[in-house]
Design a protein around this motif. Structure first.
Motif, PDB file in Angstrom:
ATOM      1  N   GLN A   1      27.586 -10.208 -99.979  1.00  0.00           N
ATOM      2  CA  GLN A   1      27.517 -11.465 -99.064  1.00  0.00           C
ATOM      3  C   GLN A   1      26.827 -12.527 -99.535  1.00  0.00           C
ATOM      4  O   GLN A   1      27.068 -13.761 -99.467  1.00  0.00           O
ATOM      5  CB  GLN A   1      26.559 -10.941 -97.753  1.00  0.00           C
ATOM      6  N   ARG A   2      25.691 -12.303-100.521  1.00  0.00           N
ATOM      7  CA  ARG A   2      24.965 -13.376-101.138  1.00  0.00           C
ATOM      8  C   ARG A   2      25.867 -14.084-102.215  1.00  0.00           C
ATOM      9  O   ARG A   2      25.738 -15.284-102.260  1.00  0.00           O
ATOM     10  CB  ARG A   2      23.701 -12.723-101.619  1.00  0.00           C
ATOM     11  N   ALA A   3      26.859 -13.322-102.840  1.00  0.00           N
ATOM     12  CA  ALA A   3      27.463 -14.224-103.930  1.00  0.00           C
ATOM     13  C   ALA A   3      28.603 -14.846-103.203  1.00  0.00           C
ATOM     14  O   ALA A   3      28.847 -15.942-103.491  1.00  0.00           O
ATOM     15  CB  ALA A   3      28.145 -12.945-104.807  1.00  0.00           C
ATOM     16  N   LEU A   4      29.138 -14.352-102.116  1.00  0.00           N
ATOM     17  CA  LEU A   4      30.101 -15.211-101.307  1.00  0.00           C
ATOM     18  C   LEU A   4      29.407 -16.388-100.638  1.00  0.00           C
ATOM     19  O   LEU A   4      29.946 -17.540-100.682  1.00  0.00           O
ATOM     20  CB  LEU A   4      30.578 -14.513-100.331  1.00  0.00           C
ATOM     21  N   LYS A   5      28.185 -16.341-100.048  1.00  0.00           N
ATOM     22  CA  LYS A   5      27.694 -17.359 -99.668  1.00  0.00           C
ATOM     23  C   LYS A   5      27.141 -18.482-100.593  1.00  0.00           C
ATOM     24  O   LYS A   5      27.488 -19.715-100.453  1.00  0.00           O
ATOM     25  CB  LYS A   5      26.095 -17.107 -98.933  1.00  0.00           C
ATOM     26  N   GLU A   6      26.658 -18.073-101.746  1.00  0.00           N
ATOM     27  CA  GLU A   6      26.558 -19.121-103.002  1.00  0.00           C
ATOM     28  C   GLU A   6      27.652 -19.915-103.243  1.00  0.00           C
ATOM     29  O   GLU A   6      27.665 -21.106-103.420  1.00  0.00           O
ATOM     30  CB  GLU A   6      25.752 -18.289-103.946  1.00  0.00           C
ATOM     31  N   VAL A   7      28.794 -19.040-103.441  1.00  0.00           N
ATOM     32  CA  VAL A   7      30.058 -19.770-103.957  1.00  0.00           C
ATOM     33  C   VAL A   7      30.569 -20.595-102.898  1.00  0.00           C
ATOM     34  O   VAL A   7      30.943 -21.918-103.094  1.00  0.00           O
ATOM     35  CB  VAL A   7      31.018 -18.924-104.277  1.00  0.00           C
ATOM     36  N   CYS A   8      30.482 -20.521-101.591  1.00  0.00           N
ATOM     37  CA  CYS A   8      31.078 -21.239-100.609  1.00  0.00           C
ATOM     38  C   CYS A   8      29.821 -22.761-100.301  1.00  0.00           C
ATOM     39  O   CYS A   8      30.560 -23.521-100.299  1.00  0.00           O
ATOM     40  CB  CYS A   8      30.822 -20.564 -98.985  1.00  0.00           C
ATOM     41  N   GLU A   9      28.890 -22.394-100.743  1.00  0.00           N
ATOM     42  CA  GLU A   9      27.886 -23.509-100.649  1.00  0.00           C
ATOM     43  C   GLU A   9      28.173 -24.566-101.846  1.00  0.00           C
ATOM     44  O   GLU A   9      28.087 -25.652-101.730  1.00  0.00           O
ATOM     45  CB  GLU A   9      26.384 -23.177-100.685  1.00  0.00           C
ATOM     46  N   ARG A  10      28.505 -23.727-103.002  1.00  0.00           N
ATOM     47  CA  ARG A  10      28.769 -24.596-104.123  1.00  0.00           C
ATOM     48  C   ARG A  10      29.967 -25.553-104.112  1.00  0.00           C
ATOM     49  O   ARG A  10      29.996 -26.481-104.503  1.00  0.00           O
ATOM     50  CB  ARG A  10      28.878 -23.883-105.606  1.00  0.00           C
ATOM     51  N   LEU A  11      31.013 -24.883-103.500  1.00  0.00           N
ATOM     52  CA  LEU A  11      32.300 -25.397-103.450  1.00  0.00           C
ATOM     53  C   LEU A  11      32.342 -26.210-102.081  1.00  0.00           C
ATOM     54  O   LEU A  11      33.135 -26.768-101.912  1.00  0.00           O
ATOM     55  CB  LEU A  11      33.637 -24.323-103.356  1.00  0.00           C
ATOM     56  N   ARG A  12      31.364 -26.177-101.118  1.00  0.00           N
ATOM     57  CA  ARG A  12      31.469 -26.873 -99.961  1.00  0.00           C
ATOM     58  C   ARG A  12      32.615 -26.413 -98.931  1.00  0.00           C
ATOM     59  O   ARG A  12      33.192 -27.080 -98.264  1.00  0.00           O
ATOM     60  CB  ARG A  12      31.560 -28.308 -99.942  1.00  0.00           C
ATOM     61  N   LEU A  13      32.800 -25.079 -99.022  1.00  0.00           N
ATOM     62  CA  LEU A  13      33.660 -24.184 -98.238  1.00  0.00           C
ATOM     63  C   LEU A  13      32.894 -24.022 -96.908  1.00  0.00           C
ATOM     64  O   LEU A  13      31.807 -23.857 -96.919  1.00  0.00           O
ATOM     65  CB  LEU A  13      34.327 -23.184 -99.049  1.00  0.00           C
ATOM     66  N   PRO A  14      33.957 -23.477 -95.862  1.00  0.00           N
ATOM     67  CA  PRO A  14      33.370 -22.849 -94.928  1.00  0.00           C
ATOM     68  C   PRO A  14      32.545 -21.755 -95.137  1.00  0.00           C
ATOM     69  O   PRO A  14      32.592 -21.088 -96.119  1.00  0.00           O
ATOM     70  CB  PRO A  14      34.466 -22.887 -93.745  1.00  0.00           C
ATOM     71  N   PRO A  15      31.705 -21.303 -94.019  1.00  0.00           N
ATOM     72  CA  PRO A  15      30.822 -19.968 -94.325  1.00  0.00           C
ATOM     73  C   PRO A  15      31.660 -18.702 -94.142  1.00  0.00           C
ATOM     74  O   PRO A  15      31.594 -18.015 -93.373  1.00  0.00           O
ATOM     75  CB  PRO A  15      29.564 -20.060 -93.447  1.00  0.00           C
ATOM     76  N   PHE A  16      32.485 -18.346 -95.287  1.00  0.00           N
ATOM     77  CA  PHE A  16      33.241 -17.172 -95.381  1.00  0.00           C
ATOM     78  C   PHE A  16      32.345 -16.000 -95.229  1.00  0.00           C
ATOM     79  O   PHE A  16      31.095 -16.156 -96.062  1.00  0.00           O
ATOM     80  CB  PHE A  16      34.384 -17.054 -96.351  1.00  0.00           C
ATOM     81  N   THR A  17      32.681 -14.638 -95.028  1.00  0.00           N
ATOM     82  CA  THR A  17      31.847 -13.546 -94.725  1.00  0.00           C
ATOM     83  C   THR A  17      32.719 -12.525 -95.525  1.00  0.00           C
ATOM     84  O   THR A  17      33.856 -12.667 -96.074  1.00  0.00           O
ATOM     85  CB  THR A  17      31.736 -13.061 -93.602  1.00  0.00           C
TER      86      THR A  17
END
Length: 330
Positions: A220-236
């Protein structure tokens, strides 16, 4: 009211997933702590029923915690079953009025993009697992619990197509038909996912997890960090499974075929994803529109550009585009 048993019966616990038992224990602990803080003793099922609802209303517990507490009480004290009518009624009403939180569907392009960034961040195995999860519609825990022995590659089969890999998802706890569930991965339809699965199997020692040291919270944390870096929607971690369902529907698969492939228990569970199919398609397009060139490069050169993990039979021979490297370094 009869006193609860001194300890949980091991056979009762074995019928439930370990995560479920842990949830029962945590919810029960919260409830009993609340009772102790209010100097409350439980003398009958009716009182237990009322106290559960009062705890729910005054302690700001979640719906899941409330449901776990009810189930834990009925498991520990079977004689109170069918007597916690008010608690069950409140739980049903809560489920009706609560706005469902839909998981955003993760498309294949978004999956490949996120997987490569996982690799650049040192989580190459998790990135490969993400690709497999989206292609097969696996639940997060199903992915994280896979061992080398759970995968049968095409050349190990005597009676199947040379393009099909079989992923065994283990015995389903709590059912009478104790057969493993399986997911099939076709290399013709999902060449990248099939490659990732093969390399994970070949580089994993016998008896070991394909994704060692990866737990759901880390995922969860890794996915959240990547989405923030790439400015993607908050995938889970459930988004790849939602993306699997959406892409199957858009590919023209029948509802029953999607349900069987994704192993959904009920039609209603699958319809949560498919009823928002148009929105999912639009979100997927918008999410990756700034990364189109990078994604095309990844799709065309995945074997060469993916940052493979140590011990993998292949290695990265060409760096990914500078635009993506800059995002990871930022």
């Amino acid at each position: 009211m009869r006193q609860p048993p001194l300890r949980l019966d091991p056979h009762s616990a074995a019928r439930r997933q370990p995560t479920t038992v842990t949830g029962y224990q945590k919810a029960t602990s919260l409830f009993l702590t609340w009772c102790a803080s209010h100097s409350v003793t439980i003398s009958c099922a009716v009182q237990l029923d009322d106290l559960l609802v009062e705890w729910k209303n005054t302690a700001s517990v979640s719906r899941t915690q409330f449901a776990y507490a009810i189930s834990a009480a009925e498991m520990a004290c079977p004689h109170v079953k069918k007597q916690l009518q008010r608690s069950h009624s409140v739980l049903r009403d809560w489920e009706i009025v609560q706005t469902p939180q839909h998981h955003l569907a993760m498309s294949t392009p978004a999956t490949l993009l996120i997987a490569v960034v996982f690799g650049l961040m040192g989580e190459s195995r998790l990135g490969a697992g993400l690709v497999i999860q989206q292609a097969c519609g696996l639940r997060p825990n199903e992915l994280l619990q896979l061992k080398r022995e759970d995968v049968t590659l095409p050349e190990q089969l005597q009676f199947s197509s040379p393009t099909i890999s079989i992923i065994s998802l283990g015995v389903k706890a709590g059912t009478k038909v104790k057969r493993p569930q399986v997911s099939l991965l076709c290399s013709l339809r999902h060449p990248v996912a099939s490659l990732c699965l093969r390399l994970l199997v070949l580089s994993t020692p016998p008896g070991c997890l394909l994704l060692p040291s990866i737990v759901l919270l880390k995922f969860q944390r890794a996915l959240k960090e990547v989405c923030e870096r790439l400015r993607l929607p908050p995938f889970t971690p459930h988004s790849p499974r939602a993306g699997f369902a959406s892409e199957c529907m858009l590919a023209g698969m029948y509802f029953i075929s999607i349900r069987e492939a994704g192993r959904w228990k009920a039609d209603s569970s699958l319809r949560v994803y498919l009823d928002t199919i148009a929105v999912a398609a639009q979100q997927a397009a918008l999410a990756t529109q700034n990364w189109t060139e990078v994604i095309l490069d990844i799709k065309d050169n995945f074997l060469l550009t993916y940052p493979w993990w140590p011990g993998c039979p292949v290695s990265q021979s060409r760096p990914v585009m500078q635009k993506l490297q800059d995002v990871v370094r930022s």
